[in-house]
Design an enzyme around this catalytic site. Structure first.
Site, PDB file in Angstrom:
ATOM      1  N   HIS A  96      -4.335 -10.275   3.085  1.00 30.66           N
ATOM      2  CA  HIS A  96      -3.659 -11.510   3.507  1.00 30.66           C
ATOM      3  C   HIS A  96      -4.123 -11.926   4.904  1.00 30.66           C
ATOM      4  CE1 HIS A  96      -1.133 -10.802   0.085  1.00 30.66           C
ATOM      5  NE2 HIS A  96      -0.601  -9.728   0.606  1.00 30.66           N
ATOM      6  N   GLU A 114       3.411  -7.733   5.725  1.00 31.26           N
ATOM      7  CA  GLU A 114       4.446  -7.259   4.801  1.00 31.26           C
ATOM      8  C   GLU A 114       4.705  -5.776   5.001  1.00 31.26           C
ATOM      9  OE1 GLU A 114       2.316  -6.451   0.600  1.00 31.26           O
ATOM     10  OE2 GLU A 114       1.986  -8.489   1.340  1.00 31.26           O
ATOM     11  N   HIS A 171      -5.033  -3.801   0.256  1.00 36.08           N
ATOM     12  CA  HIS A 171      -3.963  -3.039  -0.394  1.00 36.08           C
ATOM     13  C   HIS A 171      -3.814  -3.449  -1.855  1.00 36.08           C
ATOM     14  CE1 HIS A 171      -2.134  -6.819   0.992  1.00 36.08           C
ATOM     15  NE2 HIS A 171      -1.290  -6.692  -0.033  1.00 36.08           N
ATOM     16  N   ARG A 191      -7.644 -12.401  -3.316  1.00 37.06           N
ATOM     17  CA  ARG A 191      -7.998 -11.299  -4.216  1.00 37.06           C
ATOM     18  C   ARG A 191      -9.443 -10.866  -3.998  1.00 37.06           C
ATOM     19  NH1 ARG A 191      -5.931 -14.844  -8.166  1.00 37.06           N
ATOM     20  NH2 ARG A 191      -3.716 -14.522  -8.530  1.00 37.06           N
TER      21      ARG A 191
END
Length: 306
Positions: A96, A114, A171, A191
């Site tokens: 991200h 996150e 991740h 992605r």
């Protein structure tokens, strides 16, 4: 003032299942639910108020029209997005962007930092976290040669583990894992690889260039595998500029005084808050300057704020 209880948005995905519905009693006709957006003011999936004078409003409407509940000093979009994620299959390998990249390239207010709390997982489960490239040139070379086994790091996990995942961290949640995810209010995902899976007969889009743009090289394990601070029945996982997460293990009751607005998720057990029944799967907001709440019962609670 009153506590504000929320109904989650149920998100259907290719790797989802039915575990979230069974574990938490949420309703859905789909057998491919991968995420329950418990506390979300994101346009792609809004949670709704289910009690009191604001019943029926989305969390975004509540934030936009009644900022006093959260704090008039808070600007921009609602800061957080909290989810249950059930990985019936492996999620895509992803990364991200940070806030600056998201604003410039995507014209979005936030990037996406996150964290994951492992609610449950199969025996011998693992996650994909981090990479072995020394720099971006080496990172790109691994991708071009499809040397995923050499590039990516695998980490064994168990119930109760916690991982911080700053923007720029490669991740992937892997199958058999149920997590509570706390993140910035953003739905930007790049992605790297998706196992060549098909969705509606087509492979899902990859974002190789953007992934390389935003990835952190080299990987810094110390920022991800954070040791919690245990203070009896209180466990402090993280407290940074993006979010604060603390777990309370309630056995005989608990009284807490609140000045900031807080989000509380019941992840185990049942009982009451200010004589209102709550149980595993209940999620609510404590408004700013609410004062004291009284918890009774035996429960595990996640207290989260920005």
């Amino acid at each position: 003032m009153e506590l504000i209880f929320l109904k989650p948005y149920m998100k259907e995905v290719v790797w989802g299942g039915t575990r979230i519905q069974k574990e938490y009693g949420y309703m859905s006709n789909s057998d491919h639910i991968g995420e329950a957006w418990l506390v979300s003011a994101n346009e792609n999936g809004l949670s709704k108020v289910i009690n009191g004078k604001y019943k029926g409003l989305s969390l975004k409407e509540l934030w936009d029209k009644h900022r006093e509940i959260f704090g008039e000093e808070l600007k921009g979009v609602f800061p957080l997005l909290i989810k249950y994620i059930d990985a019936k299959d492996n999620l895509s390998i992803q990364v991200h962007p940070n806030d600056d990249y998201a604003r410039v390239v995507e014209q979005q207010p936030n990037g996406k930092a996150e964290s994951w709390y492992i609610l449950d997982c199969d025996k011998d489960s693992d996650i994909l976290i981090g990479h072995n490239a020394k720099n971006k040139e080496e990172f790109k070379k691994y991708i071009d040669n499809k040397e995923w086994d050499k590039l990516l790091r695998i980490k064994k996990i168990k119930k109760g583990d916690f991982f911080n995942i700053p923007a720029g961290t490669v991740h992937a949640i892997r199958k058999g894992t149920l997590i509570l995810e706390t993140q910035q209010n953003s739905d930007i995902t790049y992605r790297l690889y998706d196992y060549d899976r098909l969705q509606n007969g087509k492979k899902r889009e990859l974002h190789i260039k953007k992934s390389i743009d935003v990835v952190t090289c080299p990987y810094d394990k110390s920022k991800v595998e954070i040791k919690p601070i245990v203070k009896g029945d209180k466990i402090e996982y993280i407290n940074n500029e993006k979010f604060s997460i603390t777990k309370y293990i309630v056995k005989n009751g608990l009284n807490i005084e609140f000045e900031k607005f807080y989000i509380i998720c019941v992840i185990e057990g049942k009982g009451s808050v200010n004589d209102i029944e709550i149980a595993k799967g209940t999620n609510f907001i404590v408004p700013k300057s609410f004062g004291r709440i009284k918890i009774k019962g035996e429960m595990e609670l996640m207290l989260i704020h920005n």
